[in-house]
Design a protein around this motif. Structure first.
Motif, mmCIF file in Angstrom:
data_model
loop_
_atom_site.group_PDB
_atom_site.id
_atom_site.type_symbol
_atom_site.label_atom_id
_atom_site.label_comp_id
_atom_site.label_asym_id
_atom_site.label_seq_id
_atom_site.Cartn_x
_atom_site.Cartn_y
_atom_site.Cartn_z
ATOM 1 N N THR F 42 0.905 -0.985 -0.084
ATOM 2 C CA THR F 42 0.135 -0.048 0.218
ATOM 3 C C THR F 42 0.804 0.597 -0.567
ATOM 4 N N HIS F 79 -8.361 1.205 -0.500
ATOM 5 C CA HIS F 79 -9.507 0.034 0.359
ATOM 6 C C HIS F 79 -10.984 0.537 0.206
ATOM 7 N N ASP F 157 -5.003 -1.705 -4.776
ATOM 8 C CA ASP F 157 -4.369 -1.631 -4.257
ATOM 9 C C ASP F 157 -5.671 -2.984 -3.578
ATOM 10 N N GLU F 158 -5.427 -4.070 -3.735
ATOM 11 C CA GLU F 158 -6.140 -4.964 -3.793
ATOM 12 C C GLU F 158 -7.661 -4.678 -3.831
HETATM 13 MG MG LIG Z 1 -1.852 -2.669 1.520
#
Ligand SMILES: [Mg+2]
Ligand code: HEM
Ligand SMILES: Nc1ncnc2c1ncn2[C@@H]1O[C@H](COP(=O)(O)OP(=O)(O)OP(=O)(O)O)[C@@H](O)[C@H]1O
Ligand SMILES: Nc1ncnc2c1ncn2[C@@H]1O[C@H](COP(=O)(O)OP(=O)(O)OP(=O)(O)O)[C@@H](O)[C@H]1O
Ligand SMILES: [Mg+2]
Lengths: 224, 62, 267, 240, 224, 240
Positions: F42, F79, F157-158
């Motif tokens: 991140t 996120h 990010d993810e």
């Molecule tokens: Mg992360």
């Protein structure tokens, strides 16, 4: 000797308030600054200011204390302490009372003691200082204990601060009225101090009971 | 020394001055002693400053 | 040694600690000596023909007022150093200067009030200078409150620095409010706000207007209290560096405990 | 001591998350609550602790203090740790020890707290404000409550979150000890706790598969909870 | 026609404020209740009240607007919009300006328009209504734009509300002083309205520049 | 178009999380950032987007718009989804389309938004306030930004968090399409994205293992990051 859960909790909350510091400082700072703004808004007429000083000091104190109430249960709720306190075997009413008392001790009393100093800015009559502090000390418990209801009700609401004030200010009206009446009773000839003062004390006593009861009921719902 | 009719105000302002500055200095000194003690405690317990940590660590690690 | 290299040397906290450790006792001693001398000169000077004995308050009031502003300037410069140059000691300096500046501001307010009662008949009036100094005090409080309410230290440092720089506009306000501002070539003319407080009589373009028997003691006192200010500031910076070391060690301790656990075989 | 739940139904929002669940657990026993996300494990534990009202049914702790509610005879370990970051590790535990009535006198309390810190391998950190602890260390400090005050029933909601392997073993040892002292444990968990023998109560999805001895047990899962807030489910719950 | 990012954002924020409703309502409610408390604290002397009414209305408006500022960037920060706004290609200064403008349109203007109504409670002189609303409309942008600095600085602070007020109130002092001066300039003989009013407008214009600049600097740090 | 990072170091708190990292990625390529929790994935993405200051080193987008920063030429998916729960799904996307300058005219914008909603299988929910969407639906709506405004570099990010298998495949398709149009993707992820070919940049722990073709690549991990803020690491960073 064993300390009761009530005092254990009270001590912890006072320790936290002192250690985290900022909270007391912020409330005092807000009080100071609101009082300082008033003469700027009302004009620098010292006679006028000294006449309305007790009322302004009371209202500003009310607002500062009220707006500092928001976090009474918030941190405990966030870190999970609140639910543990609730099932620890101590009635939730006592928990709420301990937290309200801690708020009074760490915010109500410092604010009340700061009031005379701020009185200087409003050119408050010297003879009024004693009565002012006395009525504030007797009246402020109502702020913390009734405020606990608002803090419990708005625990999970957005816009906590203003909403809390909106909910709780109406409940303070009697305290405000008799607090001011007691002061003018003491200062003006032909009026008497004691009746209003006793009513003020009675209001505070009443709030010591009502506040924790209602706050505990609200907290139970919040924990669901 | 005669300070005239306003002696109280003069003395009061000097008193406040002395008290505030003394309190500030005392607090700074106390804070210094306190932090130094915490630091000594921590160092005595074996934690070492960052710049020294590596060497100490290497010696203890197999 | 050039200025540049001094700053570079001081940039290293360890270096600063040893240097300041050597200087501090001398600085503090000198400050006290100069203050004592200045006050002695002040108290043996003849009373003012207008203000009488209360002129004695001047010797502490005026230095406090100057140091209140100097302290803020120091905070602002340090903040600038943090935000722009990322100087490692800048934030330490800003953090240490705030409470000391606030203390001198408070002293300026209190001594001013105590002087105001005999001179103006009241402790407080809402005139421009008094109000602006009070706002300066609030600004100091705000800086300290903001810092204390943000958990993450680097974040708190930078945000406080932004606030400090925004607040700089108050310094000219303190001056302008009493003396007014006129910029002829701009045709700008801001009148002074109605005020009881007297305008500057030391720092004037046409030279000091106050009598030498008062001026010199005042300047000695100002010098002494300024030295004291810097001594206190240096002590505060030393404390802050120690505090940060304690914090680093605590974090290291936690890490070590975790590392030791990781190394130990599971039970 | 015996904890029984009879025909429990619990509502969250407007659907029945637990619907007609009955089970029992005896002294010395650990009952593991398992099931997919959203199956109602947390909901069940919070209902037993007394935070959530029951839609119907009841829970009883036989052989417990009949004057006090089940929650007051339990330790509840939830997702949050109940730790104040500006108090030191020792101060945190001392507070809970005193508040929960763990020990009458101050010296006893200190002994107990330091014993717990030792056991949890936090002794080196006792004077350090909890703010500095890592997630796993905070979790262990939170579990310290279990050691500083005696409560027969332990309600553990994913107690192993952010614990490493060694700490999970430590926790297992603490739980075993509690059981052998006649305690009773309900634990919701996704990963094995590493306990010798544990009965499992599976919520949601397929009916309960219980590996332990099942003679003394009424276990019945009539609800049908997949964790998805589907229309069918809530209707089902309502028609019951 | 293409709408610029600035207006797109402004429109979204206004839509959100209107749709979520509560925010405006809470600020107005707080204003109402603070004004309603004042006669209780200051005593029912109508002459006195009407004399200080403009000042009280101004200060109470300041507090209500200020305490409603807390959430200016908060929701956007929580839901991740703020960072997307920051790297969307529009300077963060413009983003802050759009949000401050939305706050002014949805809070500053309603509060200013409510003021004359509340003036009734304080026995405000009828002739003062026009000037009151005019100065408020011209003065309130400073609240929103300077307040944006406070909102950005306290985005991740504990105790947001009170702290924000403490930080920002000193910056409002000039606005308050000249706002009141303009009103009394218009009402009293021998004083003039325009100079103060122009300074007030200049202060608002200045805050339109300073506010977004400083707020953007603070936001950049918050996003780190 | 080519993104290069040279000798990057990034500090969080007072330790270097990324220390002396260099890599490059070309048009049409996806670079997967992998590594344990806390390895700095991140952190790296946020630094490239321009949120975090670099301790040292630099990042460049060759062939991009030299007037604008890298962040302004990127889509960043973090996120949080950047979704307002009181706006409807369509309104949310329309806002981002207009704000990010996806289309000049109103009709174009609507076409683009409804196209994206269709593609993300959210067409049926377009008029529903986002508050009522499930976590996975919200995530998909957030990904809709990628479709309503053109940006050459995607920083994800993810991105698959709370997506089910079908949606992951959908996302993979969208990414492939972007790559074949000459785009460039950096994605931090714990689970495979299901892309045909992807180079991997492993942060922390063991050195990078890159399955893809490595001729055009400078990949060097000089840092030593285990994800634990240990004493050793910060020392390492400082002595460099
Ligand atoms: Mg992360
Ligand atoms: C609380 C009340 C007061 C405050 C906040 C205050 C503040 C200040 C400040 C900020 C200065 C520095 C001005 C500059 O250098 O530009 C100053 C200087 C001064 N003040 Fe006060 N003051 C107060 C009351 C008084 C009173 C009551 C007197 C005496 C009647 C007084 C006499 C002076 C003198 C003589 C100077 C030096 C001016 C010069 O030569 O530069 N002050 N004060
Ligand atoms: N406050 C609430 N209001 C409405 N529904 C809720 C609430 N809390 C939980 N639920 C719903 O109740 C169901 C059960 O939730 P619960 O937290 O008990 O699941 P769980 O088994 O603990 O899941 P996990 O394994 O994720 O912890 C879920 O579908 C959840 O969406
Ligand atoms: N604001 C911060 N201040 C100090 N340290 C931080 C901060 N944010 C992150 N860190 C630390 O930086 C390191 C890298 O964090 P980062 O979030 O980049 O990891 P990650 O690789 O994304 O991990 P994950 O897989 O859990 O998402 C971690 O050790 C974390 O503790
Ligand atoms: Mg759960």
């Amino acid at each position: 000797m064993a300390m009761s859960p009530f005092f254990t909790l009270l001590r912890r909350d006072i320790t936290l308030a002192l250690r985290e510091g900022g909270a007391i400082g912020t409330a005092l700072g807000f009080y100071l600054i609101v009082i300082a703004m008033l003469p700027l808004g009302l004009g620098p007429d010292l006679n006028l200011l000294s006449r309305i000083a007790p009322g302004l000091l009371w209202i500003a104190l009310l607002l500062s204390a009220l707006l500092s109430l928001g976090r009474m249960f918030e941190t405990d709720h966030e870190d999970g302490s609140l639910e543990l306190l609730a099932i620890g075997g101590t009635p939730l009413e006592l928990v709420a009372a301990a937290k309200a008392l801690a708020h009074w001790l760490t915010t109500g009393i410092p604010l009340a003691l700061l009031a005379p100093l701020l009185g200087i800015l409003l050119n408050l009559d010297l003879s009024a200082y004693g009565v002012l502090v006395l009525t504030m000390l007797v009246g402020t418990p109502a702020i913390s204990f009734l405020g606990a209801i608002g803090a419990a009700l708005t625990l999970r609401a957005r816009r906590g601060g203003l909403l809390l004030a909106l909910l709780i200010l109406p409940l303070y009206v009697p305290t405000l009225i008799y607090g001011i009446q007691a002061i003018s009773g003491a200062l003006l000839a032909g009026q008497s101090f004691w009746p209003s003062f006793l009513i003020l004390a009675a209001l505070s006593l009443g709030s010591l009971v009502l506040g924790p009861l209602a706050a505990a009921a609200a907290l139970r719902i919040q924990l669901q | 020394m005669d300070l005239g009719p306003h002696a109280d105000f003069i003395l009061a302002s000097y008193a406040v001055y002395a008290v505030v500055l003394a309190a500030l200095a005392a607090w700074l000194v106390y804070d210094g002693v306190h932090q130094q003690r915490l630091l000594d405690d921590l160092e005595a317990r074996g934690a070492t400053r960052r710049s020294r940590a590596g060497r100490a660590e290497k010696n203890t690690k197999p | 040694m050039t200025n540049q290299s001094i700053t570079q040397k001081l940039a290293n906290p360890t270096r600063f600690m040893s240097l300041s450790g050597a200087i501090l006792p001398w600085l503090a001693g000198l400050a006290v000596a100069v203050i004592v001398f200045g006050l002695y000169r002040g108290w043996t000077a003849p009373p003012d023909y207008q203000q009488g004995e209360t002129i004695r308050i001047m010797y502490i009031h005026v230095p406090a007022a100057w140091l209140a502003m100097l302290g803020y300037a120091l905070v602002a410069i340090s903040s600038f150093g943090l935000l722009v140059f990322r100087h490692p000691l800048a934030d330490v300096s800003a953090k240490a200067a705030a409470p000391i500046g606030a203390a001198f501001t408070l002293l300026a307010l209190v001594t001013g009030s105590l002087w105001g009662k005999p001179m103006w008949g009241t402790y407080w009036v809402w005139d421009a200078r008094l109000t602006s100094v009070l706002m300066l005090f609030f600004l100091y409080l705000g800086l300290m409150a903001l810092r204390s309410s943000i958990e993450e230290e680097t974040l708190a440092a930078k945000l406080t620095a932004v606030l400090a720089l925004v607040g700089v506009i108050i310094l000219p306000f303190i001056k302008i409010s009493v003396e007014g501002l006129s910029v002829p070539w701009l045709g700008l003319e801001i009148p002074a706000w109605n005020t009881l407080h007297q305008p500057s009589s030391v720092f004037r373009s046409d030279g000091p207007k106050i009598h030498a028997s008062q001026l010199y003691p005042l300047l000695y006192c100002a010098l002494g209290f300024t030295l004291l200010f810097f001594a206190l500031h240096m002590k505060g910076m030393r404390n802050e560096i120690l505090r940060r070391r304690v914090k680093a060690l605590r974090i290291a301790e936690v890490d070590r405990a975790r590392a030791a656990e990781a190394a130990a075989p599971a039970e | 001591m015996r904890l029984t739940a009879e025909n429990l139904s619990i509502r969250r929002g407007n659907r029945l998350v637990i619907d007609g669940l009955s089970f029992a657990a005896d002294s010395g026993e650990v009952l593991l609550l398992t099931g997919p996300n959203g199956a109602g494990k947390t909901t069940l534990l919070r209902a037993i602790a007394g935070f959530l009202p029951l839609e119907s049914g009841n829970t009883t702790l036989h052989g417990g203090d009949t004057e006090r509610e089940i929650g007051e005879q339990s330790h509840y370990v939830g997702h949050a740790n109940g730790i104040k970051s500006s108090l030191t590790a020792a101060e945190n535990l001392e507070f809970w020890c005193a508040y929960l009535g763990g020990s009458a006198t101050r010296t006893h309390r200190r002994d107990r707290v330091y014993g717990a810190l030792d056991r949890l391998r936090l002794a080196a950190l006792e004077d350090i404000p909890a703010a500095y602890l890592s997630a796993g260390q905070k979790r262990r400090l939170g579990l310290g409550r279990l050691l500083v005050a005696d409560r027969p029933l332990w309600l553990l909601d994913e107690p192993t979150v952010s614990l490493d392997a060694a700490s999970v073993a430590l926790l297992a040892g603490i739980v075993e000890e509690h059981l052998s002292g006649g305690g009773l444990v309900l634990a919701a968990t996704h990963i094995p706790l590493g306990l010798g023998s544990a009965r499992e109560l599976r919520l949601g999805g397929s009916p309960a598969a219980s590996p332990g001895p099942s003679d003394s047990m009424i276990m019945e899962e009539t609800g049908f909870n997949t964790g998805l807030p589907s229309v069918d489910q809530s209707r089902q719950g309502q028609e019951k």
